[in-house]
Design an enzyme around this catalytic site. Sequence first.
Site, short mmCIF file in Angstrom:
data_model
loop_
_atom_site.label_atom_id
_atom_site.label_comp_id
_atom_site.label_asym_id
_atom_site.label_seq_id
_atom_site.Cartn_x
_atom_site.Cartn_y
_atom_site.Cartn_z
N GLU A 324 0.83 -1.21 0.00
CA GLU A 324 0.00 0.00 0.00
C GLU A 324 0.87 1.26 0.00
O GLU A 324 0.67 2.16 -0.81
CB GLU A 324 -0.90 -0.03 1.23
CG GLU A 324 -1.81 1.17 1.39
CD GLU A 324 -2.57 1.13 2.70
OE1 GLU A 324 -3.53 1.91 2.83
OE2 GLU A 324 -2.20 0.35 3.62
N HIS A 325 1.81 1.34 0.93
CA HIS A 325 2.71 2.49 1.04
C HIS A 325 4.15 2.04 0.88
O HIS A 325 4.55 1.02 1.44
CB HIS A 325 2.60 3.15 2.42
CG HIS A 325 1.20 3.50 2.84
ND1 HIS A 325 0.47 2.70 3.72
CD2 HIS A 325 0.41 4.54 2.53
CE1 HIS A 325 -0.71 3.27 3.92
NE2 HIS A 325 -0.79 4.37 3.21
#
Length: 431
Positions: A324-325
Amino acid sequence: MLVLKTTDQEFSTRFQSLVSDRREATVDVSGTVRDILAHVKAHGDAAVQEYTSRFDHYSPHSHHLSAAFIAEQAAKCSAEVKAAIELAAERISSFHQKQLPQDIGYTDTVGVKLGLNWVALSQVGIYVPGGRASYPSSVLMNALPAKIAGVERIVMTVPMPHGEINPAVLAAAQVAGVTEIYSIGGAQAVGALAYGTETITPVDKIVGPGNAYVAEAKRQVFGTVGIDSIAGPSEILVVADRQNNPEWIAWDLLSQAEHDPSAQSILITDSESFAQQVIGAVEQILTTLPTTKVASSSWQNHGAVIIVRDLAESIPLLNQLAPEHVELCVDNPQLLASQIKCAGSLFLGRYTPEAIGDYLGGPNHVLPTSRSARFASGLSVYDFLKRITYLECNQAALQAIGQSAVTLAETEGLPAHAGSVAVRLQGLNDM
């Protein structure tokens, strides 16, 4: 917490186990959610009231929050909090404003007019979690792109356990221009938005994160309405060399670990000594971190440190994990960033902690999880727009391309298709 070295003989097997680690809720809630949705669909407001009383211990006369109540609660925020919300809204709006696409229209060489028009959705529901995950930033990240896209009606639902709400959530709604707000949550809120009740008009799409029940409810109403995604536990992957301050990196890893016991924080580094320093810093911070219960569980059960020969080796690993990040805490981070194909959002350099993106960097913080960054993107203005294409043939254009359409229709065994073109061609020939 898992420590892997790419030089280890069993690295490939252990890494694939990490890639395939499923961190979503293991309890099957689909049956419970199906019953809640059916009850809401059949009984409307009465069902919503019943579930809100049972789960949130809150039974108001009306779930619709008045403008006076919203203003009263928002006024409880300090000037500092209000200023931070306004700055975040300004930066998020600026970034998303630049995403607005242009319509397409042209006439081709045979005279056919072709085009594509972008049209905003009419009405959208925004689910904002309550309890531990009651975040004003989520209001801004979901509402502002919809507003910029041109959505006419934006409805927000937010649970109020025991009748309580975070004033900053309503302050953010004020700043984002959301005025239709209902104090409901859970699968019953998703059902109310999808099917409508006596007091809530149904929407066309539902966006926003929630717990396992909300995620399952969104899955089940998809088709009746659109949804943004099925959100899983948070993820962060940090690529860092030994030039970093290990304490900084430790805080970055814990910034996602504190979200959820099932969240995942991964460090990839080319220095074993630096890796040990970061691990030590994480353990030290956890001794005093107010969210240590959640963060410790996440770090111990799902955290990982991967030691590579060099940072170039991190890229194929990262693309498989599709996190996600991603933080690239290195000099010249663009060199690595240009090779990344599967990630929700990138945070470049030593001075761009992921938390900046969570609140006011500008890009959206609603991002693909659970490896869905392989095929999905973060929330944007595009999620609140539809594309409508058009064609216009004049007589000459139809004569130029019509017979080929007849041929293809006959090849596919669809005589009415062929006939709808052929009768026009015959009519033109008879003129």
